[in-house]
Design a protein around this motif. Structure first.
Motif, PDB file in Angstrom:
ATOM      1  N   TRP A  56       0.852  -1.196   0.000  1.00 46.32           N
ATOM      2  CA  TRP A  56       0.000   0.000   0.000  1.00 46.32           C
ATOM      3  C   TRP A  56       0.880   1.235   0.000  1.00 46.32           C
ATOM      4  O   TRP A  56       2.005   1.201   0.513  1.00 46.32           O
ATOM      5  CB  TRP A  56      -0.828   0.056   1.270  1.00 46.32           C
ATOM      6  N   PRO A  57       0.347   2.348  -0.476  1.00 41.68           N
ATOM      7  CA  PRO A  57       1.042   3.627  -0.242  1.00 41.68           C
ATOM      8  C   PRO A  57       0.987   3.956   1.258  1.00 41.68           C
ATOM      9  O   PRO A  57      -0.018   3.661   1.925  1.00 41.68           O
ATOM     10  CB  PRO A  57       0.245   4.642  -1.047  1.00 41.68           C
ATOM     11  N   LEU A  58       2.039   4.522   1.760  1.00 42.09           N
ATOM     12  CA  LEU A  58       2.089   4.832   3.194  1.00 42.09           C
ATOM     13  C   LEU A  58       0.991   5.807   3.600  1.00 42.09           C
ATOM     14  O   LEU A  58       0.425   5.694   4.683  1.00 42.09           O
ATOM     15  CB  LEU A  58       3.471   5.388   3.562  1.00 42.09           C
ATOM     16  N   TRP A  59       0.634   6.754   2.711  1.00 45.36           N
ATOM     17  CA  TRP A  59      -0.418   7.721   3.058  1.00 45.36           C
ATOM     18  C   TRP A  59      -1.761   7.011   3.241  1.00 45.36           C
ATOM     19  O   TRP A  59      -2.537   7.369   4.126  1.00 45.36           O
ATOM     20  CB  TRP A  59      -0.528   8.834   2.017  1.00 45.36           C
ATOM     21  N   LEU A  60      -2.028   5.979   2.423  1.00 41.97           N
ATOM     22  CA  LEU A  60      -3.289   5.254   2.555  1.00 41.97           C
ATOM     23  C   LEU A  60      -3.311   4.440   3.847  1.00 41.97           C
ATOM     24  O   LEU A  60      -4.323   4.403   4.559  1.00 41.97           O
ATOM     25  CB  LEU A  60      -3.497   4.342   1.342  1.00 41.97           C
ATOM     26  N   PHE A  61      -2.194   3.804   4.176  1.00 43.50           N
ATOM     27  CA  PHE A  61      -2.095   3.061   5.428  1.00 43.50           C
ATOM     28  C   PHE A  61      -2.309   3.993   6.627  1.00 43.50           C
ATOM     29  O   PHE A  61      -3.009   3.643   7.578  1.00 43.50           O
ATOM     30  CB  PHE A  61      -0.740   2.364   5.522  1.00 43.50           C
ATOM     31  N   THR A  62      -1.724   5.186   6.563  1.00 43.57           N
ATOM     32  CA  THR A  62      -1.890   6.166   7.638  1.00 43.57           C
ATOM     33  C   THR A  62      -3.346   6.581   7.776  1.00 43.57           C
ATOM     34  O   THR A  62      -3.880   6.670   8.889  1.00 43.57           O
ATOM     35  CB  THR A  62      -1.003   7.394   7.365  1.00 43.57           C
ATOM     36  N   LEU A  63      -4.009   6.822   6.655  1.00 43.65           N
ATOM     37  CA  LEU A  63      -5.412   7.228   6.690  1.00 43.65           C
ATOM     38  C   LEU A  63      -6.286   6.113   7.264  1.00 43.65           C
ATOM     39  O   LEU A  63      -7.152   6.369   8.108  1.00 43.65           O
ATOM     40  CB  LEU A  63      -5.881   7.599   5.278  1.00 43.65           C
ATOM     41  N   VAL A  64      -6.056   4.880   6.842  1.00 50.07           N
ATOM     42  CA  VAL A  64      -6.859   3.753   7.324  1.00 50.07           C
ATOM     43  C   VAL A  64      -6.661   3.557   8.826  1.00 50.07           C
ATOM     44  O   VAL A  64      -7.633   3.366   9.575  1.00 50.07           O
ATOM     45  CB  VAL A  64      -6.522   2.468   6.539  1.00 50.07           C
ATOM     46  N   THR A  65      -5.424   3.617   9.290  1.00 49.51           N
ATOM     47  CA  THR A  65      -5.187   3.447  10.728  1.00 49.51           C
ATOM     48  C   THR A  65      -5.790   4.597  11.533  1.00 49.51           C
ATOM     49  O   THR A  65      -6.302   4.381  12.632  1.00 49.51           O
ATOM     50  CB  THR A  65      -3.696   3.299  11.043  1.00 49.51           C
ATOM     51  N   ALA A  66      -5.760   5.815  11.001  1.00 53.80           N
ATOM     52  CA  ALA A  66      -6.372   6.952  11.698  1.00 53.80           C
ATOM     53  C   ALA A  66      -7.886   6.777  11.778  1.00 53.80           C
ATOM     54  O   ALA A  66      -8.503   7.061  12.819  1.00 53.80           O
ATOM     55  CB  ALA A  66      -6.023   8.254  10.990  1.00 53.80           C
ATOM     56  N   LEU A  67      -8.504   6.294  10.707  1.00 60.91           N
ATOM     57  CA  LEU A  67      -9.954   6.071  10.725  1.00 60.91           C
ATOM     58  C   LEU A  67     -10.341   4.958  11.690  1.00 60.91           C
ATOM     59  O   LEU A  67     -11.330   5.078  12.426  1.00 60.91           O
ATOM     60  CB  LEU A  67     -10.454   5.757   9.314  1.00 60.91           C
ATOM     61  N   ILE A  68      -9.557   3.888  11.708  1.00 61.90           N
ATOM     62  CA  ILE A  68      -9.832   2.802  12.662  1.00 61.90           C
ATOM     63  C   ILE A  68      -9.672   3.301  14.096  1.00 61.90           C
ATOM     64  O   ILE A  68     -10.494   3.007  14.969  1.00 61.90           O
ATOM     65  CB  ILE A  68      -8.928   1.585  12.381  1.00 61.90           C
ATOM     66  N   GLY A  69      -8.628   4.083  14.345  1.00 63.79           N
ATOM     67  CA  GLY A  69      -8.437   4.658  15.673  1.00 63.79           C
ATOM     68  C   GLY A  69      -9.579   5.575  16.073  1.00 63.79           C
ATOM     69  O   GLY A  69     -10.030   5.558  17.229  1.00 63.79           O
ATOM     70  N   ALA A  70     -10.082   6.369  15.132  1.00 64.16           N
ATOM     71  CA  ALA A  70     -11.206   7.261  15.428  1.00 64.16           C
ATOM     72  C   ALA A  70     -12.469   6.467  15.745  1.00 64.16           C
ATOM     73  O   ALA A  70     -13.231   6.829  16.653  1.00 64.16           O
ATOM     74  CB  ALA A  70     -11.446   8.200  14.249  1.00 64.16           C
ATOM     75  N   MET A  71     -12.694   5.368  15.013  1.00 66.38           N
ATOM     76  CA  MET A  71     -13.872   4.531  15.293  1.00 66.38           C
ATOM     77  C   MET A  71     -13.770   3.871  16.662  1.00 66.38           C
ATOM     78  O   MET A  71     -14.761   3.798  17.394  1.00 66.38           O
ATOM     79  CB  MET A  71     -14.044   3.478  14.202  1.00 66.38           C
ATOM     80  N   VAL A  72     -12.578   3.412  17.032  1.00 66.28           N
ATOM     81  CA  VAL A  72     -12.393   2.815  18.356  1.00 66.28           C
ATOM     82  C   VAL A  72     -12.619   3.870  19.438  1.00 66.28           C
ATOM     83  O   VAL A  72     -13.304   3.621  20.438  1.00 66.28           O
ATOM     84  CB  VAL A  72     -10.990   2.180  18.475  1.00 66.28           C
ATOM     85  N   TRP A  73     -12.069   5.063  19.240  1.00 70.42           N
ATOM     86  CA  TRP A  73     -12.237   6.154  20.208  1.00 70.42           C
ATOM     87  C   TRP A  73     -13.715   6.499  20.371  1.00 70.42           C
ATOM     88  O   TRP A  73     -14.211   6.669  21.483  1.00 70.42           O
ATOM     89  CB  TRP A  73     -11.445   7.367  19.740  1.00 70.42           C
ATOM     90  N   PHE A  74     -14.445   6.580  19.260  1.00 67.35           N
ATOM     91  CA  PHE A  74     -15.874   6.868  19.298  1.00 67.35           C
ATOM     92  C   PHE A  74     -16.629   5.749  20.013  1.00 67.35           C
ATOM     93  O   PHE A  74     -17.512   6.009  20.826  1.00 67.35           O
ATOM     94  CB  PHE A  74     -16.405   7.050  17.869  1.00 67.35           C
TER      95      PHE A  74
END
Length: 94
Positions: A56-74
């Motif tokens: 994967w491109p690193l930017w896409l991996f970063t975005l996916v992990t940030a979204l997963i982290g936001a969902m867990v936080w929510f």
């Protein structure tokens, strides 16, 4: 004379515009830093997890992990509110 008044019929007090709280400001700064990080890191990386391997491109991996982290936080916030609500209901019954 009829019809001469203050002229302003808005319900909002004058001089008060859109106001952001500390959490909103922190979130905006965090999103800005995330976008800058994503633009600076565009190379492709290989991820290995258990028996899966993909590139994967690193930017896409970063975005996916940030979204997963936001969902867990929510989700943690939702569970916390539920626990507090049930505790308040129990306190009212006692």
């Amino acid at each position: 004379m009829v019809g001469q008044g203050s002229g302003g019929t808005t319900s909002a007090p004058e001089g008060r515009g859109l106001r952001l709280g500390g959490g909103a400001i922190a979130a905006l700064i965090g999103v800005g830093l995330l976008v800058v990080f994503m633009f600076q890191n565009t190379e492709r990386i290989t991820l290995d997890f258990l028996f899966w391997s993909f590139t994967w491109p690193l930017w896409l991996f970063t975005l996916v992990t940030a979204l997963i982290g936001a969902m867990v936080w929510f989700g943690v916030g939702v569970v916390r509110r539920h626990w507090r609500r049930t505790a308040r209901r129990a306190d009212r019954r006692d």
